[in-house]
Write a protein that holds these residues in place. Structure first.
Motif, mmCIF file in Angstrom:
data_model
loop_
_atom_site.group_PDB
_atom_site.id
_atom_site.type_symbol
_atom_site.label_atom_id
_atom_site.label_comp_id
_atom_site.label_asym_id
_atom_site.label_seq_id
_atom_site.Cartn_x
_atom_site.Cartn_y
_atom_site.Cartn_z
ATOM 1 N N ARG A 273 1.308 -10.744 15.370
ATOM 2 C CA ARG A 273 2.432 -11.004 14.462
ATOM 3 C C ARG A 273 3.447 -9.872 14.514
ATOM 4 N NH1 ARG A 273 -1.547 -12.502 9.598
ATOM 5 N NH2 ARG A 273 0.310 -12.533 8.263
ATOM 6 N N PRO A 274 4.149 -9.752 15.662
ATOM 7 C CA PRO A 274 5.071 -8.618 15.854
ATOM 8 C C PRO A 274 6.177 -8.562 14.802
ATOM 9 C CG PRO A 274 5.291 -10.238 17.641
ATOM 10 C CD PRO A 274 4.089 -10.627 16.843
ATOM 11 N N ALA A 275 6.570 -9.698 14.261
ATOM 12 C CA ALA A 275 7.650 -9.691 13.274
ATOM 13 C C ALA A 275 7.191 -9.038 11.968
ATOM 14 C CB ALA A 275 8.132 -11.111 13.012
ATOM 15 N N GLU A 276 5.867 -8.951 11.778
ATOM 16 C CA GLU A 276 5.356 -8.398 10.513
ATOM 17 C C GLU A 276 4.753 -7.008 10.693
ATOM 18 O OE1 GLU A 276 2.743 -11.449 8.881
ATOM 19 O OE2 GLU A 276 4.158 -12.906 9.700
ATOM 20 N N ARG A 277 5.246 -6.276 11.688
ATOM 21 C CA ARG A 277 4.680 -4.944 11.911
ATOM 22 C C ARG A 277 5.136 -3.935 10.859
ATOM 23 N NH1 ARG A 277 5.607 -4.721 18.400
ATOM 24 N NH2 ARG A 277 3.832 -6.034 18.994
ATOM 25 N N GLY A 278 6.337 -4.116 10.326
ATOM 26 C CA GLY A 278 6.904 -3.145 9.372
ATOM 27 C C GLY A 278 5.972 -2.803 8.224
ATOM 28 N N PRO A 279 5.512 -3.830 7.474
ATOM 29 C CA PRO A 279 4.613 -3.532 6.356
ATOM 30 C C PRO A 279 3.298 -2.879 6.796
ATOM 31 C CG PRO A 279 5.465 -5.777 6.209
ATOM 32 C CD PRO A 279 5.911 -5.232 7.520
ATOM 33 N N VAL A 280 2.830 -3.179 8.022
ATOM 34 C CA VAL A 280 1.594 -2.538 8.492
ATOM 35 C C VAL A 280 1.857 -1.049 8.738
ATOM 36 C CG1 VAL A 280 -0.345 -2.663 10.085
ATOM 37 C CG2 VAL A 280 0.973 -4.733 9.596
ATOM 38 N N LEU A 281 3.038 -0.731 9.287
ATOM 39 C CA LEU A 281 3.381 0.682 9.468
ATOM 40 C C LEU A 281 3.358 1.415 8.124
ATOM 41 C CD1 LEU A 281 6.205 1.024 12.148
ATOM 42 C CD2 LEU A 281 3.719 0.934 12.407
ATOM 43 N N ASP A 282 3.879 0.760 7.090
ATOM 44 C CA ASP A 282 3.860 1.402 5.772
ATOM 45 C C ASP A 282 2.441 1.590 5.269
ATOM 46 O OD1 ASP A 282 6.387 2.236 4.602
ATOM 47 O OD2 ASP A 282 7.017 0.213 5.130
ATOM 48 N N GLU A 283 1.587 0.605 5.521
ATOM 49 C CA GLU A 283 0.194 0.751 5.102
ATOM 50 C C GLU A 283 -0.474 1.909 5.852
ATOM 51 O OE1 GLU A 283 -1.598 0.116 2.836
ATOM 52 O OE2 GLU A 283 -3.686 -0.272 3.376
ATOM 53 N N LEU A 284 -0.130 2.074 7.122
ATOM 54 C CA LEU A 284 -0.694 3.192 7.885
ATOM 55 C C LEU A 284 -0.123 4.522 7.392
ATOM 56 C CD1 LEU A 284 -0.791 1.544 11.425
ATOM 57 C CD2 LEU A 284 -2.724 2.007 9.905
ATOM 58 N N LEU A 285 1.176 4.542 7.069
ATOM 59 C CA LEU A 285 1.764 5.758 6.492
ATOM 60 C C LEU A 285 1.049 6.130 5.191
ATOM 61 C CD1 LEU A 285 5.561 5.171 7.170
ATOM 62 C CD2 LEU A 285 4.293 7.229 7.801
ATOM 63 N N ARG A 286 0.722 5.126 4.384
ATOM 64 C CA ARG A 286 -0.005 5.387 3.141
ATOM 65 C C ARG A 286 -1.367 6.007 3.435
ATOM 66 N NH1 ARG A 286 -4.266 3.510 0.249
ATOM 67 N NH2 ARG A 286 -4.735 1.866 1.738
ATOM 68 N N TRP A 287 -2.059 5.462 4.417
ATOM 69 C CA TRP A 287 -3.479 5.779 4.633
ATOM 70 C C TRP A 287 -3.696 7.049 5.456
ATOM 71 C CZ3 TRP A 287 -7.153 6.345 8.428
ATOM 72 C CH2 TRP A 287 -8.494 6.122 8.060
ATOM 73 N N ILE A 288 -2.799 7.335 6.398
ATOM 74 C CA ILE A 288 -3.008 8.444 7.343
ATOM 75 C C ILE A 288 -3.040 9.799 6.628
ATOM 76 C CG2 ILE A 288 -1.746 9.775 9.115
ATOM 77 C CD1 ILE A 288 -1.077 7.053 10.429
ATOM 78 N N PRO A 289 -4.093 10.587 6.896
ATOM 79 C CA PRO A 289 -4.136 11.947 6.326
ATOM 80 C C PRO A 289 -3.219 12.856 7.133
ATOM 81 C CG PRO A 289 -6.155 11.486 7.554
ATOM 82 C CD PRO A 289 -5.290 10.265 7.682
ATOM 83 N N HIS A 290 -1.932 12.840 6.789
ATOM 84 C CA HIS A 290 -0.883 13.466 7.585
ATOM 85 C C HIS A 290 -1.078 14.970 7.720
ATOM 86 C CE1 HIS A 290 3.117 13.981 9.277
ATOM 87 N NE2 HIS A 290 3.465 14.800 8.318
#
Ligand code: HEM
Length: 407
Positions: A273-290
């Motif tokens: 679902r390439p059109a829905e990648r944006g929200p997944v990026l945000d979920e990864l930004l939330r989760w990643i221990p930066h």
């Protein structure tokens, strides 16, 4: 000591916990931070350098409160030796991170046009071109390749130079300095030399662009100096962190790709679902221990009560955006990566007036990187077992040291 004399309102002040810098593997959430979250809502910590202890807020609600409250000052931190992660600490005049209002607004004004959504839209085609060239080169040489070296490190450097307006002829030198400054292995002396080199070069370019009508950041800073809105030293202090800031994208994206390459269901979802990648990026930004431990402290300018504790005037306070991003009051099942999470009000770029200056730029780069790598390399996979990926050590920003892939 200050520990015993600290006051509280009803509550005993919590014990002071040592927070050593642990070299964590992969994308593991720091177990010390997890412990502090359980002990919270407000705890007290001692980091490897500086003096004394500091408060730590880990709940989303308190993190937002503290980062929005002018009673907590950054400028004040620069006057002492607050307990901290970094051995050295020399805030420069002009640096946004250390400025309080109204200085922060005055300093930020010359940058107002440079990092907006509109400006980033105009940057997009050029950024895509830069990325395509890097990926072309990688494909030409063939697999296996280290994505960090070939793409994740150079791309943010080149893009930020585009935004800043680094002349073509100086780019190699500027990038060499930047690489030296962020290097983990080059030593403190070499990093200092590179810093002097870079800051000297920035001073010269700000002088040279005094009458430039360009829309690049160096022209805008030079214009502001010429109009007397900011000092020359301040312009240099403003520009330095921006020129170096791309590093965060390299390592954050390194963690993102590692997650996709080691979690087939996540990769599947991104591809299906390439059109829905944006929200997944945000979920990864939330989760990643930066990052390791916590960022920069703030100091209470007056007594402030939070969660039944009195933070006394003069006491330092840290907030953990990483912990806030896993607060179950905001995020159900917070330790799970949930691609459909909605809403997702994460604090990966901070909050309040110190909110990341480069957030829109970083978001654009992450999007381009993930889209381009996934779409152009359909068989992308790790070239080594996941446990053989090596991670950065003794560092502020966490991420893979190398990302060996094949396709
Ligand atoms: C501040 C995150 C990329 C420039 C911050 C803060 C966070 C953050 C959490 C601190 C907020 C605070 O002090 O309370 C990130 C992440 C990035 C990223 C996760 C990438 C994924 C960038 C880039 C640039 C940049 C690309 C510049 C080109 C800055 C600056 C500040 C800052 C100048 C200080 C702002 C201030 O104190 O007013 N960032 N950042 N960042 N970031 Fe970023």
């Amino acid at each position: 000591t200050t520990i015993e004399t600290s006051t509280s309102t009803g509550h005993e002040p919590p014990p002071v916990r040592e927070w050593p810098v642990i070299d964590l593997e992969g994308t593991e959430f720091d177990p010390v931070l997890a412990g502090l979250v359980r002990e919270g809502p407000l705890t007290r910590i001692r980091l490897p350098f500086g003096e004394g202890w500091a408060w730590l807020a880990t709940r989303y609600e308190h993190v937002k409160l503290i980062t929005n409250d002018p009673r907590f000052s950054r400028a004040e931190v620069a006057r002492g030796q607050v307990t901290r992660l970094a051995p050295n600490f020399a805030p420069r005049p002009g640096s946004l991170a250390w400025a309080d209002q109204p200085d922060h607004n005055r300093l930020r004004k010359p940058l107002a046009g440079a990092f907006t959504v509109g400006a980033m839209k105009r940057l997009r085609p050029r950024a895509q071109e830069i990325l395509d060239e890097l990926v072309d080169g990688t494909v030409r040489e063939g697999p296996p390749a280290d994505l960090v070296e070939r793409v994740l490190e150079p791309f943010p450097l080149y893009v930020v130079s585009e935004v800043m307006g680094v002349p073509e002829t100086d780019r190699e030198q500027v990038h060499a300095w930047t690489r030296q400054i962020i290097s983990l292995t080059g030593g403190a002396e070499a990093a200092d030399r590179a810093k002097n080199g870079l800051y000297g070069w920035i001073t010269a370019i700000v002088r040279a662009r005094a009458r430039s009508a360009g829309e690049d950041v160096y022209s805008m800073l030079a214009g502001a100096v010429a109009r007397g809105e900011i000092g020359e030293e301040e312009a240099v202090g403003l520009a330095g962190p921006l020129q170096i800031g791309g590093e965060a994208v390299t390592h954050n994206c390194g963690q993102m790709l590692y997650l996709m390459l080691t979690r087939p269901e996540l990769m599947e979802r991104m591809r299906a679902r390439p059109a829905e990648r944006g929200p997944v990026l945000d979920e990864l930004l939330r989760w990643i221990p930066h990052r390791s431990t916590v960022g920069l402290a703030r100091i209470a300018l007056e007594d402030v009560e939070i969660a039944g504790h009195r933070i006394a005037a003069g006491e330092p306070v840290y907030v953990s955006y990483l912990a806030a991003n896993r607060d179950p009051a905001l995020f159900a099942d917070p330790d799970r990566i949930e691609p459909d999470r909605d809403p997702n009000p994460h604090l990966a770029f901070g909050n309040g007036h110190h909110y990341c200056t480069g957030a829109v730029l970083a978001r654009l780069q992450l999007e381009l990187l993930v889209d381009t790598l996934l779409d152009r390399l359909p068989g992308l996979r790790l070239a080594v077992p996941p446990e053989e990926v090596r991670w950065r050590r003794q560092t502020m920003i966490r991420g893979p040291l190398t990302l060996p892939v094949t396709w």
